[in-house]
Design a protein around this motif. Structure first.
Motif, PDB file in Angstrom:
ATOM      1  N   PHE A   1       3.662  -0.678   0.820  1.00 13.74           N
ATOM      2  CA  PHE A   1       2.937  -0.729   0.264  1.00 13.74           C
ATOM      3  C   PHE A   1       2.524  -1.697  -0.827  1.00 13.74           C
ATOM      4  CE2 PHE A   1       1.200   0.797  -4.195  1.00 13.74           C
ATOM      5  CZ  PHE A   1       0.038   1.396  -3.737  1.00 13.74           C
ATOM      6  N   GLY A   2       1.537  -2.540  -0.505  1.00 11.47           N
ATOM      7  CA  GLY A   2       1.320  -3.566  -1.233  1.00 11.47           C
ATOM      8  C   GLY A   2       0.729  -3.269  -2.160  1.00 11.47           C
ATOM      9  N   LEU A   3       1.437  -3.643  -3.177  1.00  8.09           N
ATOM     10  CA  LEU A   3       0.482  -3.929  -4.879  1.00  8.09           C
ATOM     11  C   LEU A   3      -0.233  -4.418  -5.673  1.00  8.09           C
ATOM     12  CD1 LEU A   3       0.101  -1.796  -7.025  1.00  8.09           C
ATOM     13  CD2 LEU A   3       2.593  -2.913  -7.929  1.00  8.09           C
ATOM     14  N   ARG A   4      -0.229  -6.086  -5.158  1.00  5.78           N
ATOM     15  CA  ARG A   4      -1.045  -6.857  -6.235  1.00  5.78           C
ATOM     16  C   ARG A   4      -0.845  -7.728  -4.607  1.00  5.78           C
ATOM     17  NH1 ARG A   4       1.882  -4.834 -10.606  1.00  5.78           N
ATOM     18  NH2 ARG A   4       0.538  -4.395 -12.036  1.00  5.78           N
ATOM     19  N   SER A   5      -0.970  -7.813  -3.643  1.00  6.40           N
ATOM     20  CA  SER A   5      -0.745  -8.806  -2.556  1.00  6.40           C
ATOM     21  C   SER A   5      -2.251  -9.578  -2.995  1.00  6.40           C
ATOM     22  CB  SER A   5      -1.019  -8.252  -1.295  1.00  6.40           C
ATOM     23  OG  SER A   5      -0.911  -8.904  -0.624  1.00  6.40           O
ATOM     24  N   SER A   6      -2.440 -10.575  -2.591  1.00  7.20           N
ATOM     25  CA  SER A   6      -3.925 -11.406  -2.346  1.00  7.20           C
ATOM     26  C   SER A   6      -4.678 -11.301  -1.343  1.00  7.20           C
ATOM     27  CB  SER A   6      -3.706 -12.960  -2.287  1.00  7.20           C
ATOM     28  OG  SER A   6      -3.208 -12.700  -0.508  1.00  7.20           O
ATOM     29  N   GLU A   7      -4.329  -9.973  -0.467  1.00  7.00           N
ATOM     30  CA  GLU A   7      -5.478  -9.573   0.660  1.00  7.00           C
ATOM     31  C   GLU A   7      -5.605  -8.147  -0.103  1.00  7.00           C
ATOM     32  OE1 GLU A   7      -4.377  -9.542   4.697  1.00  7.00           O
ATOM     33  OE2 GLU A   7      -2.349 -11.039   4.074  1.00  7.00           O
ATOM     34  N   GLY A   8      -5.417  -7.461  -1.468  1.00  3.41           N
ATOM     35  CA  GLY A   8      -5.695  -6.803  -1.709  1.00  3.41           C
ATOM     36  C   GLY A   8      -4.748  -5.178  -1.850  1.00  3.41           C
ATOM     37  N   THR A   9      -4.378  -4.808  -2.337  1.00  7.75           N
ATOM     38  CA  THR A   9      -3.280  -3.547  -3.194  1.00  7.75           C
ATOM     39  C   THR A   9      -3.661  -2.840  -1.161  1.00  7.75           C
ATOM     40  OG1 THR A   9      -3.618  -3.233  -4.728  1.00  7.75           O
ATOM     41  CG2 THR A   9      -2.805  -1.453  -4.078  1.00  7.75           C
ATOM     42  N   GLY A  10      -2.719  -2.158  -0.616  1.00  7.43           N
ATOM     43  CA  GLY A  10      -3.231  -1.014   0.223  1.00  7.43           C
ATOM     44  C   GLY A  10      -1.211  -0.829   0.963  1.00  7.43           C
ATOM     45  N   ILE A  11      -1.616  -0.315   2.610  1.00  6.11           N
ATOM     46  CA  ILE A  11      -0.840  -0.699   3.588  1.00  6.11           C
ATOM     47  C   ILE A  11      -0.655  -1.166   4.538  1.00  6.11           C
ATOM     48  CG2 ILE A  11       0.668   1.319   4.505  1.00  6.11           C
ATOM     49  CD1 ILE A  11      -0.125   2.204   2.330  1.00  6.11           C
ATOM     50  N   TYR A  12       0.307  -1.954   4.239  1.00  9.98           N
ATOM     51  CA  TYR A  12       0.780  -3.092   5.192  1.00  9.98           C
ATOM     52  C   TYR A  12       1.991  -3.426   6.551  1.00  9.98           C
ATOM     53  CZ  TYR A  12      -1.404  -6.563   1.810  1.00  9.98           C
ATOM     54  OH  TYR A  12      -3.244  -6.202   1.209  1.00  9.98           O
ATOM     55  N   VAL A  13       2.110  -3.538   7.521  1.00  4.01           N
ATOM     56  CA  VAL A  13       2.663  -3.410   8.608  1.00  4.01           C
ATOM     57  C   VAL A  13       3.750  -4.965   8.963  1.00  4.01           C
ATOM     58  CG1 VAL A  13       1.673  -3.620  10.331  1.00  4.01           C
ATOM     59  CG2 VAL A  13       3.246  -2.649  10.828  1.00  4.01           C
ATOM     60  N   THR A  14       4.615  -4.907   9.015  1.00  9.40           N
ATOM     61  CA  THR A  14       5.481  -6.097   9.633  1.00  9.40           C
ATOM     62  C   THR A  14       6.855  -5.149  10.595  1.00  9.40           C
ATOM     63  OG1 THR A  14       6.159  -8.648   9.126  1.00  9.40           O
ATOM     64  CG2 THR A  14       7.376  -5.682   7.798  1.00  9.40           C
ATOM     65  N   SER A  15       6.934  -6.359  10.884  1.00 13.31           N
ATOM     66  CA  SER A  15       7.630  -6.303  12.581  1.00 13.31           C
ATOM     67  C   SER A  15       9.023  -6.598  11.863  1.00 13.31           C
ATOM     68  CB  SER A  15       7.558  -6.966  14.173  1.00 13.31           C
ATOM     69  OG  SER A  15       9.159  -6.867  14.602  1.00 13.31           O
ATOM     70  N   MET A  16      10.400  -5.777  11.459  1.00 14.26           N
ATOM     71  CA  MET A  16      11.531  -6.356  11.574  1.00 14.26           C
ATOM     72  C   MET A  16      13.121  -7.132  12.502  1.00 14.26           C
ATOM     73  SD  MET A  16      11.604  -5.107   7.928  1.00 14.26           S
ATOM     74  CE  MET A  16      13.398  -5.883   7.783  1.00 14.26           C
ATOM     75  N   ALA A  17      11.585  -7.218  13.608  1.00 20.75           N
ATOM     76  CA  ALA A  17      12.403  -7.716  15.286  1.00 20.75           C
ATOM     77  C   ALA A  17      12.659  -8.861  15.299  1.00 20.75           C
ATOM     78  CB  ALA A  17      12.226  -6.586  16.501  1.00 20.75           C
ATOM     79  N   ASP A  18      10.958  -9.294  15.050  1.00 20.75           N
ATOM     80  CA  ASP A  18      10.618 -10.831  15.439  1.00 20.75           C
ATOM     81  C   ASP A  18      10.192 -11.782  14.161  1.00 20.75           C
ATOM     82  OD1 ASP A  18       7.880  -9.438  15.435  1.00 20.75           O
ATOM     83  OD2 ASP A  18       7.819  -9.977  16.661  1.00 20.75           O
ATOM     84  N   GLY A  19      10.008 -10.761  13.396  1.00 24.81           N
ATOM     85  CA  GLY A  19       9.657 -11.670  11.974  1.00 24.81           C
ATOM     86  C   GLY A  19       8.158 -11.583  11.887  1.00 24.81           C
ATOM     87  N   SER A  20       7.528 -10.562  12.754  1.00 21.15           N
ATOM     88  CA  SER A  20       5.565 -11.781  11.678  1.00 21.15           C
ATOM     89  C   SER A  20       5.163 -10.950  11.413  1.00 21.15           C
ATOM     90  CB  SER A  20       5.614  -9.936  13.106  1.00 21.15           C
ATOM     91  OG  SER A  20       5.781  -9.597  14.492  1.00 21.15           O
ATOM     92  N   ALA A  21       5.115 -11.786  10.830  1.00 19.55           N
ATOM     93  CA  ALA A  21       3.673 -11.970   9.423  1.00 19.55           C
ATOM     94  C   ALA A  21       3.175 -10.787   9.175  1.00 19.55           C
ATOM     95  CB  ALA A  21       2.619 -12.960   9.724  1.00 19.55           C
TER      96      ALA A  21
END
Length: 205
Positions: A11-31
């Protein structure tokens, strides 16, 4: 974490892209990629849906965990869901859904059977949030609003001790699939942003 053990929803609370649900990969460091706007942390339904909340309503939308994409119509699952920015919904691997309704100031950990019958209480009441059982079920990590830190309770002996210390809020802890690490959100010194912290539980309790 998604079932592959490498993809993380958060959960991104104050991201510049807006509050919401985000996803990222821990395997390859995806943005990180923002999936949907949401008022609280969400969850992944193994049947292929993302669960999230808006305005106290629990919603779901189709989600492809391989492509990091949502699709299809957003449908309502339940109303009157807790809306205090922390994770309020969880889904088991067989699709059973649990969610938190309106959140009061005091909390009491307790075990219930599948019919909703109270079996026993665990520990003393307190100002707790976002409890999360370890994968083996032996330890419980939670946020203690009394000091803003994360605590771990050993479920057999029912004793608890701080996992984090110091000033600043630490929130929404999540166990790694092997139970050796806890990921959590930590409010930064600027007071307006959170960072995701990875910390080993070696030696805790």
């Amino acid at each position: 974490f998604l079932p592959d053990g490498r993809t993380l929803l958060y959960f991104g609370l104050r991201s510049s892209e807006g509050t919401g649900i985000y996803v990222t990969s821990m395997a390859d460091g995806s943005a990180s990629k923002r999936l949907v706007s949401s008022d609280t942390g969400g969850a992944y339904d193994p049947s292929g849906f993302l669960l999230f909340t808006r305005g106290g309503v629990l919603l779901r939308q189709g989600f492809d965990p391989a492509r990091f994409e949502v699709s299809g119509e957003t449908t309502q699952v339940a109303g009157g869901v807790g809306n205090q920015q922390f994770r309020t919904v969880s889904v088991s691997t067989n699709g059973v859904l649990a969610f938190q309704s309106q959140i009061g100031l005091m909390s009491q950990f307790a075990w219930f059977d599948r019919t909703g019958r109270l079996l026993e209480t665990v520990g003393a009441p307190g100002r707790y949030r976002t409890p999360y059982l370890s994968p083996d079920g032996n330890r419980l990590v939670y946020m203690n609003l009394a000091d803003g830190n994360l605590w771990i309770m050993e479920m057999r002996r029912r004793n608890a001790s701080p996992f984090t210390t110091g000033a600043g809020i630490k929130a929404s802890p999540v166990w790694s699939p092997d139970g050796g690490t806890i990921f959590y959100g930590k409010r930064m010194e600027d007071g307006g942003t959170f960072a995701i912290v990875e910390e080993s539980v070696s030696g805790a309790l």
